[in-house]
Write a protein that holds these residues in place. Structure first.
Motif, PDB file in Angstrom:
ATOM      1  N   TYR A 199      -2.468   3.904 -10.385  1.00 39.47           N
ATOM      2  CA  TYR A 199      -3.190   2.649 -10.618  1.00 39.47           C
ATOM      3  C   TYR A 199      -2.588   1.899 -11.800  1.00 39.47           C
ATOM      4  CZ  TYR A 199      -7.170  -0.380 -11.869  1.00 39.47           C
ATOM      5  OH  TYR A 199      -7.963  -1.454 -12.192  1.00 39.47           O
ATOM      6  N   SER A 253      -5.578  -7.079  -1.777  1.00 44.93           N
ATOM      7  CA  SER A 253      -6.065  -5.865  -1.145  1.00 44.93           C
ATOM      8  C   SER A 253      -6.664  -6.135   0.239  1.00 44.93           C
ATOM      9  CB  SER A 253      -7.113  -5.181  -2.031  1.00 44.93           C
ATOM     10  OG  SER A 253      -8.216  -6.044  -2.234  1.00 44.93           O
ATOM     11  N   ARG A 287       1.448   1.683  -3.683  1.00 48.27           N
ATOM     12  CA  ARG A 287       0.236   1.891  -4.458  1.00 48.27           C
ATOM     13  C   ARG A 287      -0.350   3.275  -4.201  1.00 48.27           C
ATOM     14  NH1 ARG A 287      -1.513  -2.870  -2.123  1.00 48.27           N
ATOM     15  NH2 ARG A 287      -3.541  -2.006  -1.510  1.00 48.27           N
ATOM     16  N   PHE A 288      -0.327   3.693  -2.949  1.00 54.06           N
ATOM     17  CA  PHE A 288      -1.015   4.923  -2.558  1.00 54.06           C
ATOM     18  C   PHE A 288      -0.068   6.091  -2.319  1.00 54.06           C
ATOM     19  CE2 PHE A 288      -4.029   1.659  -0.528  1.00 54.06           C
ATOM     20  CZ  PHE A 288      -4.668   1.441  -1.746  1.00 54.06           C
ATOM     21  N   ALA A 292       0.819  -1.214   0.000  1.00 54.70           N
ATOM     22  CA  ALA A 292       0.000   0.000   0.000  1.00 54.70           C
ATOM     23  C   ALA A 292       0.849   1.258   0.000  1.00 54.70           C
ATOM     24  CB  ALA A 292      -0.927  -0.006   1.210  1.00 54.70           C
ATOM     25  N   TRP A 335       0.304  -0.120  -9.100  1.00 53.71           N
ATOM     26  CA  TRP A 335      -0.483  -1.056  -8.302  1.00 53.71           C
ATOM     27  C   TRP A 335      -0.044  -2.507  -8.459  1.00 53.71           C
ATOM     28  CZ3 TRP A 335      -6.160  -0.524  -6.637  1.00 53.71           C
ATOM     29  CH2 TRP A 335      -6.364   0.731  -6.077  1.00 53.71           C
ATOM     30  N   LYS A 337      -5.037   7.543  -2.936  1.00 49.86           N
ATOM     31  CA  LYS A 337      -5.740   6.291  -3.210  1.00 49.86           C
ATOM     32  C   LYS A 337      -6.548   6.317  -4.503  1.00 49.86           C
ATOM     33  CE  LYS A 337      -6.065   4.651   1.541  1.00 49.86           C
ATOM     34  NZ  LYS A 337      -6.950   4.124   2.610  1.00 49.86           N
ATOM     35  N   ARG A 338      -6.612   7.462  -5.180  1.00 45.84           N
ATOM     36  CA  ARG A 338      -7.403   7.553  -6.399  1.00 45.84           C
ATOM     37  C   ARG A 338      -6.622   8.244  -7.510  1.00 45.84           C
ATOM     38  NH1 ARG A 338     -13.826   8.090  -5.479  1.00 45.84           N
ATOM     39  NH2 ARG A 338     -14.049   6.369  -3.996  1.00 45.84           N
TER      40      ARG A 338
END
Length: 219
Positions: free
Chosen positions: A91, A124, A80-81, A77, A95, A85-86
């Motif tokens: 992504y 996840s 990924r983040f 995470a 990710w 997160k968006r």
């Protein structure tokens, strides 16, 4: 590209027959001790469903199958983040752990490999390694890797299938809280060109009436 209407049942049978008929050597003469098949598609088109149907059809034909979801090979995470997160670029780029897929899934299936495939590394559900045991895939077996963004990464597929949605259909079929991912799929279309890169292209704008490119791209 000319597309022909087909049912999911017929598509599964046609793909299973094509995979089962692949020769034991590539046109370049390399051995195929195991077959590696990619079923690529955005989450709304549910590539895992086709992969499961295909696995069942291949097992009926006597072929051992190992299903692997790219969603089981997420990065930590913290990676990924890193940009939130968006973030659609994160992504697309950060990710999924392509290096781990090469190391844990594809390398064991190279000529001279031991056939021991790691089914997942990190999901996840928890931000830690799954610690799953490696699974032996006997020679002659088929790896079915499914999920988004599989093409354009030089994965050594013996056959690749892309389940495609038009931009409008992807938007309609994507849940509101997942709409932030749409720019990532637009970028994938532009950079990887999955419709042309895949051996088999299936248009699934209407999930009840898929269409495919038939014999085009037959290995």
């Amino acid at each position: 590209m000319r597309l022909e209407p087909i049912t999911w049942e017929r598509l599964t049978g046609q793909l299973a027959a094509r995979i089962a008929d692949l020769p034991p050597r590539t046109p370049a003469g390399a051995e195929r001790p195991w077959l590696r098949v990619g079923v690529d598609g955005a989450p709304p088109v549910r590539p895992g469903v086709l992969a499961e149907r295909l696995a069942e059809a291949l097992r009926v034909r006597g072929r051992p199958v190992q299903l692997v979801a790219v969603d089981g090979f997420l990065r930590a995470a913290s990676l990924r983040f890193e940009f939130g997160k968006r973030d659609p670029d994160a992504y697309y780029d950060l990710w999924y752990d392509a290096g781990a897929l090469w190391r844990e899934v594809f390398d064991p299936l190279e000529p001279g490999g031991d056939g021991l495939v790691l089914p997942d590394l990190r999901t996840s559900a928890a931000d830690r390694p799954t610690r799953s045991a490696r699974v032996p895939l006997p020679p002659g077996g088929v790896l079915l890797l499914h999920g988004p963004f599989l093409l354009g990464r030089w994965f050594p597929f013996d056959l690749s299938v892309h389940l495609g949605l038009s931009a409008g259909a992807l938007r309609r079929q994507t849940e509101p809280d997942e709409q932030w991912k749409l720019p990532a799929f637009a970028r994938y279309e532009e950079e990887a060109g999955p419709q042309l890169a895949a051996d088999v292209f299936v248009r699934a704008d209407d999930p009840r009436r898929p269409a495919w490119n038939g014999s085009a791209g037959h290995p």
